[in-house]
Design a protein around this motif. Sequence first.
Motif, short mmCIF file in Angstrom:
data_model
loop_
_atom_site.label_atom_id
_atom_site.label_comp_id
_atom_site.label_asym_id
_atom_site.label_seq_id
_atom_site.Cartn_x
_atom_site.Cartn_y
_atom_site.Cartn_z
N LEU A 65 4.58 31.19 -10.72
CA LEU A 65 4.79 31.39 -9.28
C LEU A 65 5.41 32.75 -8.95
CD1 LEU A 65 6.19 27.85 -8.48
CD2 LEU A 65 4.03 28.80 -7.63
N GLY A 66 5.90 33.44 -9.95
CA GLY A 66 6.62 34.68 -9.70
C GLY A 66 7.95 34.39 -9.01
N ALA A 67 8.57 33.27 -9.37
CA ALA A 67 9.78 32.80 -8.69
C ALA A 67 10.96 32.79 -9.66
CB ALA A 67 9.55 31.40 -8.13
N ASN A 68 12.14 32.64 -9.10
CA ASN A 68 13.37 32.55 -9.85
C ASN A 68 13.46 31.18 -10.55
OD1 ASN A 68 16.31 31.50 -9.79
ND2 ASN A 68 16.53 33.74 -9.76
N ARG A 69 13.71 31.18 -11.86
CA ARG A 69 13.74 29.94 -12.62
C ARG A 69 14.77 28.95 -12.09
NH1 ARG A 69 16.57 27.26 -15.68
NH2 ARG A 69 18.13 28.86 -16.05
N ASN A 71 15.89 28.59 -9.04
CA ASN A 71 15.41 27.99 -7.79
C ASN A 71 14.34 26.93 -8.06
OD1 ASN A 71 17.12 29.57 -6.27
ND2 ASN A 71 15.57 31.11 -5.81
N VAL A 72 13.44 27.23 -8.98
CA VAL A 72 12.40 26.26 -9.33
C VAL A 72 13.04 25.03 -9.96
CG1 VAL A 72 10.35 25.85 -10.77
CG2 VAL A 72 10.60 28.02 -9.52
N GLN A 73 14.03 25.23 -10.83
CA GLN A 73 14.72 24.10 -11.47
C GLN A 73 15.37 23.20 -10.42
OE1 GLN A 73 15.11 23.43 -15.15
NE2 GLN A 73 15.29 21.51 -14.02
N ARG A 74 16.02 23.81 -9.44
CA ARG A 74 16.69 23.04 -8.39
C ARG A 74 15.69 22.18 -7.63
NH1 ARG A 74 16.82 23.83 -3.27
NH2 ARG A 74 16.15 25.99 -3.39
N ILE A 75 14.55 22.76 -7.27
CA ILE A 75 13.54 22.02 -6.51
C ILE A 75 12.89 20.95 -7.38
CG2 ILE A 75 11.32 22.22 -5.31
CD1 ILE A 75 12.34 25.02 -4.36
N VAL A 76 12.62 21.26 -8.64
CA VAL A 76 12.05 20.26 -9.55
C VAL A 76 13.01 19.08 -9.70
CG1 VAL A 76 11.44 19.82 -11.97
CG2 VAL A 76 10.47 21.80 -10.78
N ASN A 77 14.30 19.37 -9.80
CA ASN A 77 15.29 18.27 -9.89
C ASN A 77 15.26 17.40 -8.65
OD1 ASN A 77 16.08 19.21 -12.40
ND2 ASN A 77 17.92 20.23 -11.65
#
Length: 158
Positions: A65-69, A71-77
């Motif tokens: 996604l070209g995103a911050n890991r 931030n992605v972890q927070r949303i996945v959680n």
Amino acid sequence: MPTSSPAAQTLTDLVLTLFRVNNAMLVRGDRLVQPFGLTSARWQIMGAIAYADQPRPVAWLARDLGANRQNVQRIVNELEKEDLVAFQANPRHKRAQLVVLTASGKSAYDQAVEVWYRAADELATGLSQEELAMSVQVLRTIRSRLTADDTAEGDEPG
């Protein structure tokens, strides 16, 4: 003001327009997927999961996604707490679990995509297939150039 080439000026106009389009797309996306308990950010991450050729850990999804890991972890959680995604053991890495859509996550994602395709048809009105394809190619080239340093360092997530 520093001098620049015509190409640099036009690229600057493109980038500023891209920022505005991105913001407008996030607002429209939030409205489109809200009935399915999603936001644009959640929908993007679920799309990365859905389109991956195999289950991926969060770090790989962030890279895709070209995103911050983080931030992605927070949303996945958050998605996991709502039973829209689940974690699976990763045979190649003990700590980096794989992320997959659950049945309810796939259902929400599929409904969002169905609504999106109707909206996309409306947005594409008056634009030719060739214009859209050229736009995609230009943006992919720019992204590739922007991320070339990242891949040159060999920063492959585990």
